[in-house]
Design a protein around this motif. Structure first.
Motif, PDB file in Angstrom:
ATOM      1  N   ARG A 117      -1.562   6.926   7.687  1.00  0.00           N
ATOM      2  CA  ARG A 117      -2.500   6.571   6.620  1.00  0.00           C
ATOM      3  C   ARG A 117      -1.955   5.531   5.643  1.00  0.00           C
ATOM      4  O   ARG A 117      -2.708   4.798   5.033  1.00  0.00           O
ATOM      5  CB  ARG A 117      -2.890   7.832   5.840  1.00  0.00           C
ATOM      6  CG  ARG A 117      -3.776   8.755   6.644  1.00  0.00           C
ATOM      7  CD  ARG A 117      -4.266   9.879   5.779  1.00  0.00           C
ATOM      8  NE  ARG A 117      -3.168  10.702   5.273  1.00  0.00           N
ATOM      9  CZ  ARG A 117      -3.293  11.566   4.283  1.00  0.00           C
ATOM     10  NH1 ARG A 117      -4.446  11.717   3.683  1.00  0.00           N
ATOM     11  NH2 ARG A 117      -2.255  12.274   3.889  1.00  0.00           N
ATOM     12  N   VAL A 118      -0.617   5.551   5.457  1.00  0.00           N
ATOM     13  CA  VAL A 118      -0.046   4.677   4.424  1.00  0.00           C
ATOM     14  C   VAL A 118       1.007   3.749   5.020  1.00  0.00           C
ATOM     15  O   VAL A 118       1.773   4.149   5.885  1.00  0.00           O
ATOM     16  CB  VAL A 118       0.576   5.533   3.291  1.00  0.00           C
ATOM     17  CG1 VAL A 118       1.347   4.668   2.317  1.00  0.00           C
ATOM     18  CG2 VAL A 118      -0.498   6.305   2.554  1.00  0.00           C
ATOM     19  N   ALA A 119       1.010   2.511   4.538  1.00  0.00           N
ATOM     20  CA  ALA A 119       2.076   1.577   4.906  1.00  0.00           C
ATOM     21  C   ALA A 119       2.854   1.207   3.654  1.00  0.00           C
ATOM     22  O   ALA A 119       2.274   1.002   2.588  1.00  0.00           O
ATOM     23  CB  ALA A 119       1.481   0.328   5.547  1.00  0.00           C
ATOM     24  N   SER A 136      10.487 -10.462  -5.993  1.00  0.00           N
ATOM     25  CA  SER A 136      10.404  -9.489  -4.898  1.00  0.00           C
ATOM     26  C   SER A 136       9.387  -8.435  -5.307  1.00  0.00           C
ATOM     27  O   SER A 136       9.184  -8.194  -6.497  1.00  0.00           O
ATOM     28  CB  SER A 136      11.772  -8.870  -4.603  1.00  0.00           C
ATOM     29  OG  SER A 136      12.084  -7.905  -5.572  1.00  0.00           O
ATOM     30  N   ALA A 137       8.729  -7.851  -4.314  1.00  0.00           N
ATOM     31  CA  ALA A 137       7.675  -6.887  -4.633  1.00  0.00           C
ATOM     32  C   ALA A 137       7.648  -5.784  -3.600  1.00  0.00           C
ATOM     33  O   ALA A 137       8.167  -5.944  -2.490  1.00  0.00           O
ATOM     34  CB  ALA A 137       6.324  -7.588  -4.667  1.00  0.00           C
ATOM     35  N   ARG A 138       7.069  -4.656  -3.996  1.00  0.00           N
ATOM     36  CA  ARG A 138       6.807  -3.607  -3.020  1.00  0.00           C
ATOM     37  C   ARG A 138       5.436  -3.021  -3.308  1.00  0.00           C
ATOM     38  O   ARG A 138       4.949  -3.066  -4.443  1.00  0.00           O
ATOM     39  CB  ARG A 138       7.887  -2.522  -3.031  1.00  0.00           C
ATOM     40  CG  ARG A 138       8.293  -2.037  -4.405  1.00  0.00           C
ATOM     41  CD  ARG A 138       9.450  -1.086  -4.319  1.00  0.00           C
ATOM     42  NE  ARG A 138       9.035   0.168  -3.748  1.00  0.00           N
ATOM     43  CZ  ARG A 138       8.428   1.148  -4.412  1.00  0.00           C
ATOM     44  NH1 ARG A 138       8.175   1.006  -5.686  1.00  0.00           N
ATOM     45  NH2 ARG A 138       8.082   2.263  -3.817  1.00  0.00           N
ATOM     46  N   GLY A 139       4.819  -2.502  -2.269  1.00  0.00           N
ATOM     47  CA  GLY A 139       3.492  -1.955  -2.467  1.00  0.00           C
ATOM     48  C   GLY A 139       3.137  -0.985  -1.371  1.00  0.00           C
ATOM     49  O   GLY A 139       3.720  -1.011  -0.281  1.00  0.00           O
ATOM     50  N   HIS A 140       2.186  -0.112  -1.692  1.00  0.00           N
ATOM     51  CA  HIS A 140       1.666   0.832  -0.696  1.00  0.00           C
ATOM     52  C   HIS A 140       0.219   0.486  -0.393  1.00  0.00           C
ATOM     53  O   HIS A 140      -0.541   0.160  -1.292  1.00  0.00           O
ATOM     54  CB  HIS A 140       1.748   2.261  -1.226  1.00  0.00           C
ATOM     55  CG  HIS A 140       3.144   2.776  -1.324  1.00  0.00           C
ATOM     56  ND1 HIS A 140       3.867   2.727  -2.482  1.00  0.00           N
ATOM     57  CD2 HIS A 140       3.948   3.305  -0.379  1.00  0.00           C
ATOM     58  CE1 HIS A 140       5.075   3.243  -2.257  1.00  0.00           C
ATOM     59  NE2 HIS A 140       5.158   3.588  -0.985  1.00  0.00           N
ATOM     60  N   PHE A 141      -0.131   0.586   0.865  1.00  0.00           N
ATOM     61  CA  PHE A 141      -1.504   0.308   1.275  1.00  0.00           C
ATOM     62  C   PHE A 141      -2.038   1.469   2.088  1.00  0.00           C
ATOM     63  O   PHE A 141      -1.321   2.050   2.902  1.00  0.00           O
ATOM     64  CB  PHE A 141      -1.557  -0.967   2.131  1.00  0.00           C
ATOM     65  CG  PHE A 141      -1.290  -2.227   1.362  1.00  0.00           C
ATOM     66  CD1 PHE A 141      -2.336  -3.004   0.869  1.00  0.00           C
ATOM     67  CD2 PHE A 141       0.014  -2.639   1.111  1.00  0.00           C
ATOM     68  CE1 PHE A 141      -2.093  -4.167   0.152  1.00  0.00           C
ATOM     69  CE2 PHE A 141       0.267  -3.797   0.391  1.00  0.00           C
ATOM     70  CZ  PHE A 141      -0.779  -4.574  -0.085  1.00  0.00           C
ATOM     71  N   LEU A 142      -3.321   1.756   1.871  1.00  0.00           N
ATOM     72  CA  LEU A 142      -3.997   2.803   2.619  1.00  0.00           C
ATOM     73  C   LEU A 142      -4.594   2.174   3.875  1.00  0.00           C
ATOM     74  O   LEU A 142      -5.304   1.168   3.791  1.00  0.00           O
ATOM     75  CB  LEU A 142      -5.110   3.383   1.735  1.00  0.00           C
ATOM     76  CG  LEU A 142      -5.668   4.745   2.091  1.00  0.00           C
ATOM     77  CD1 LEU A 142      -4.586   5.812   2.029  1.00  0.00           C
ATOM     78  CD2 LEU A 142      -6.784   5.099   1.103  1.00  0.00           C
ATOM     79  N   LEU A 143      -4.275   2.755   5.022  1.00  0.00           N
ATOM     80  CA  LEU A 143      -4.705   2.128   6.268  1.00  0.00           C
ATOM     81  C   LEU A 143      -5.985   2.716   6.838  1.00  0.00           C
ATOM     82  O   LEU A 143      -6.765   2.034   7.477  1.00  0.00           O
ATOM     83  CB  LEU A 143      -3.598   2.276   7.328  1.00  0.00           C
ATOM     84  CG  LEU A 143      -2.276   1.616   6.957  1.00  0.00           C
ATOM     85  CD1 LEU A 143      -1.236   1.957   8.006  1.00  0.00           C
ATOM     86  CD2 LEU A 143      -2.441   0.113   6.834  1.00  0.00           C
TER      87      LEU A 143
END
Lengths: 150, 158
Positions: A117-119, A136-143
């Motif tokens: 579900r998440v990346a 630099s960045a980080r993030g969560h995405f719902l798939l």
């Protein structure tokens, strides 16, 4: 999302990713481009006077850099998913390291973990050399395209 | 006082090419907070999708609003670069309504400014996103004088 699937398949076949990028209006406003090198995708934000946010240096707007990195992650995920769908952003966090000068900017996204579900993505953006990132960045995405955040 | 702050915010926003392109406007500014609007516009509409979410333009709106919130927090204008920015997305915004960002600078130290923002559309009590952002102070005398004068609205410079 059939249109997206079709464009992604065509892009992989032809190597021209612009039709996928053009699906997102703001990517067009910023002028985002994408090129594939073997298995790696590098995204480019060409020098554009409309993207300036600090007229004194002059430097690219911090929000533009963050948005470009966010788009990089969204496109990277879309292009590497088995069944392409635009991922939904859950959270996004950027650290700014250097001023983004008035020149071309590049970004790459590494998908650190792709679950069901998440990346989890990390993105870096640079100009002259990758070893000296501007952010630099980080993030969560719902798939899962069937679930909703609301 | 609020009029003066609003003027500073508007001149700062007006000086940025990208903000003009997105037609972003300051609709409210006082000693405590700033509210910025991103109007509905054709260039951000997609025939296939009704969301800004993947457009990243929400991020630009938040960065702008939090950056503007540093203006009322400082006696003298300083052009503060962003150290970091984090956004939590509560729900997908729609493209058929304007998007508002309400930002405040809640802590000022000698070197750093801490800000937070909420992004909403129709209903301010139901934000589509929350954000926090930190800015670095360049220190007195380190902001370009001509730009400071432009933001301050010194006669003859605008």
């Amino acid at each position: 999302m059939e249109l997206l699937q079709k464009r992604v398949n065509q892009a992989h076949a032809s190597g021209d990713y612009q039709p996928v990028i053009d699906l997102i209006p703001y990517a067009g406003v910023l002028g985002v481009q994408c090129e594939r090198f073997g298995e790696e995708m590098i995204f480019r934000l060409p020098r554009n006077l409309d993207n300036i946010g600090n007229p004194t240096i002059p430097a690219i707007h911090g929000g533009v850099i963050a948005s470009f990195m966010e788009l990089t992650a969204a496109f990277q995920l879309t292009l590497q998913l088995e069944h392409p769908a635009l991922p939904k952003i859950i959270d996004f966090s950027v650290d700014y390291m250097r001023a983004g000068l008035e020149r071309d900017t590049f970004a790459m996204c590494t998908v650190e973990r792709q679950g069901r579900r998440v990346a989890n993505c990390s993105i870096i953006a640079w100009q002259e050399r990758k070893s000296q990132p501007i952010a630099s960045a980080r993030g969560h995405f719902l798939l899962d395209s069937f679930s909703s955040l609301t | 006082m609020s009029e003066k702050i609003l003027g500073k915010c508007r001149r700062f926003l007006g000086s940025l090419a990208h903000m003009r392109k997105l037609q972003m406007q300051v609709i409210k500014a006082d000693e405590k907070s700033v509210t910025v609007v991103l109007p509905v516009q054709d260039q951000l509409l997609s025939p296939e999708l009704d969301t800004y979410m993947h457009g990243g333009v929400l991020t630009t709106l938040v960065d702008t609003a939090t950056s503007l919130s540093t203006i009322p927090a400082l006696k003298e204008y300083e052009l503060c670069p962003t150290l970091d920015l984090r956004i939590d997305h509560m729900s997908a915004p729609v493209t058929s309504q304007p998007m508002y960002a309400h930002a405040e600078c809640y802590r000022v130290t000698r070197n750093v400014l801490f800000t937070r923002a909420t992004v909403y559309q129709e209903n301010p009590s139901k934000p589509v996103a929350y954000a926090i952002s930190t800015f670095m102070r360049p220190g007195a005398g380190n902001t370009d004088l001509a730009f400071k004068a432009l933001v301050d609205g010194v006669e003859g410079t605008i």
